[in-house]
Scaffold this motif. Sequence first.
Motif, PDB file in Angstrom:
ATOM      1  N   ASN A  81       0.823  -1.214   0.000  1.00  0.00           N
ATOM      2  CA  ASN A  81       0.000   0.000   0.000  1.00  0.00           C
ATOM      3  C   ASN A  81       0.858   1.264   0.000  1.00  0.00           C
ATOM      4  OD1 ASN A  81      -2.260  -1.578   0.049  1.00  0.00           O
ATOM      5  ND2 ASN A  81      -2.712  -1.259   2.212  1.00  0.00           N
ATOM      6  N   TRP A  82       1.934   1.231   0.767  1.00  0.00           N
ATOM      7  CA  TRP A  82       2.807   2.412   0.857  1.00  0.00           C
ATOM      8  C   TRP A  82       3.458   2.697  -0.498  1.00  0.00           C
ATOM      9  CZ3 TRP A  82       8.318   3.430   1.268  1.00  0.00           C
ATOM     10  CH2 TRP A  82       8.621   4.674   1.832  1.00  0.00           C
ATOM     11  N   LEU A  83       3.967   1.665  -1.146  1.00  0.00           N
ATOM     12  CA  LEU A  83       4.607   1.868  -2.450  1.00  0.00           C
ATOM     13  C   LEU A  83       3.586   2.284  -3.506  1.00  0.00           C
ATOM     14  CD1 LEU A  83       7.047  -1.180  -2.403  1.00  0.00           C
ATOM     15  CD2 LEU A  83       7.647   1.235  -2.170  1.00  0.00           C
ATOM     16  N   SER A  84       2.393   1.687  -3.459  1.00  0.00           N
ATOM     17  CA  SER A  84       1.350   2.072  -4.417  1.00  0.00           C
ATOM     18  C   SER A  84       0.972   3.537  -4.248  1.00  0.00           C
ATOM     19  CB  SER A  84       0.104   1.201  -4.218  1.00  0.00           C
ATOM     20  OG  SER A  84       0.368  -0.138  -4.536  1.00  0.00           O
ATOM     21  N   THR A  85       0.925   3.976  -3.001  1.00  0.00           N
ATOM     22  CA  THR A  85       0.594   5.380  -2.738  1.00  0.00           C
ATOM     23  C   THR A  85       1.671   6.310  -3.297  1.00  0.00           C
ATOM     24  OG1 THR A  85      -0.567   4.736  -0.717  1.00  0.00           O
ATOM     25  CG2 THR A  85       0.073   7.037  -0.906  1.00  0.00           C
ATOM     26  N   LEU A  86       2.919   5.965  -3.125  1.00  0.00           N
ATOM     27  CA  LEU A  86       4.003   6.800  -3.656  1.00  0.00           C
ATOM     28  C   LEU A  86       3.986   6.817  -5.185  1.00  0.00           C
ATOM     29  CD1 LEU A  86       7.033   6.034  -1.287  1.00  0.00           C
ATOM     30  CD2 LEU A  86       5.357   7.892  -1.175  1.00  0.00           C
ATOM     31  N   ILE A  87       3.666   5.690  -5.797  1.00  0.00           N
ATOM     32  CA  ILE A  87       3.566   5.651  -7.264  1.00  0.00           C
ATOM     33  C   ILE A  87       2.443   6.576  -7.730  1.00  0.00           C
ATOM     34  CG2 ILE A  87       2.951   4.186  -9.222  1.00  0.00           C
ATOM     35  CD1 ILE A  87       4.437   1.893  -7.785  1.00  0.00           C
ATOM     36  N   THR A  88       1.341   6.582  -6.983  1.00  0.00           N
ATOM     37  CA  THR A  88       0.246   7.498  -7.313  1.00  0.00           C
ATOM     38  C   THR A  88       0.726   8.940  -7.272  1.00  0.00           C
ATOM     39  OG1 THR A  88      -1.346   5.977  -6.311  1.00  0.00           O
ATOM     40  CG2 THR A  88      -2.092   8.228  -6.692  1.00  0.00           C
ATOM     41  N   TYR A  89       1.490   9.296  -6.254  1.00  0.00           N
ATOM     42  CA  TYR A  89       2.001  10.662  -6.138  1.00  0.00           C
ATOM     43  C   TYR A  89       2.907  11.011  -7.325  1.00  0.00           C
ATOM     44  CZ  TYR A  89       0.588  10.438  -1.193  1.00  0.00           C
ATOM     45  OH  TYR A  89      -0.110  10.316  -0.024  1.00  0.00           O
ATOM     46  N   ILE A  90       3.713  10.064  -7.754  1.00  0.00           N
ATOM     47  CA  ILE A  90       4.612  10.328  -8.888  1.00  0.00           C
ATOM     48  C   ILE A  90       3.801  10.684 -10.130  1.00  0.00           C
ATOM     49  CG2 ILE A  90       6.283   9.295 -10.467  1.00  0.00           C
ATOM     50  CD1 ILE A  90       7.249   7.572  -8.093  1.00  0.00           C
TER      51      ILE A  90
END
Length: 218
Positions: A148-157
């Motif tokens: 979830n944390w990595l998916s959230t950061l990818i969304t921000y990118i």
Amino acid sequence: MNSFFEQHYQTPAAIKKRISRRAFLKSAAMTAAAAGAASATRLSWAQDHVSHVDFTAEPWRTLDQVMQHLLPSSASGPGAKEFHAINYLYLLLTEQPIDDAEKQFVKKGVGWLNGYTNKHFNSEFYQLSTSDKQQALTAISKSRAGENWLSTLITYIFEAMLAPSAYGGNPNGIGWQWLQHKPGFPMPTNGKRYFELDAYGRIDIKQQPDADKDNKAR
């Protein structure tokens, strides 16, 4: 909760909303890949902008390093560095009215990641080699919290790549140019971003006296 691997982890509601946007991200990623193959972007367009984020301080140092690893710069197109993803994230977490649980989840993830790398590599994440960074991120991605944390950061990118530059990323529209996208007009400026507008979140639900009178008569 002290790590990505604790069993009682529950995905925050705000993060669930962002995860539900994976279909959009998948589509955006495919579009980006196609555009990157069609034409190399002029990376120098993004290099004139200076970040105001303190890269020596946490959580920004680690978040910047993770996002640059998730979408690195390459000969075929810009990455998180050129999109100023860390600038976008900084303004998102410090100025925009997003859910506090989302902010805390992003910041706590930095501590959990560095806790993992200190345990397994005896170093902070930013000090690792590229291959060790990959190993660490692959390992935490096998937990629900890490995924979830990595998916959230990818969304921000991707948001940094696509949003107007007033939100901190996408300097000089480098993301749009890479995707061969024509944005709308006019663009928002500081002071006129969506969360700075008077109408945002201020819906007046009070009924006018005449309306009350009409309702009672029915």
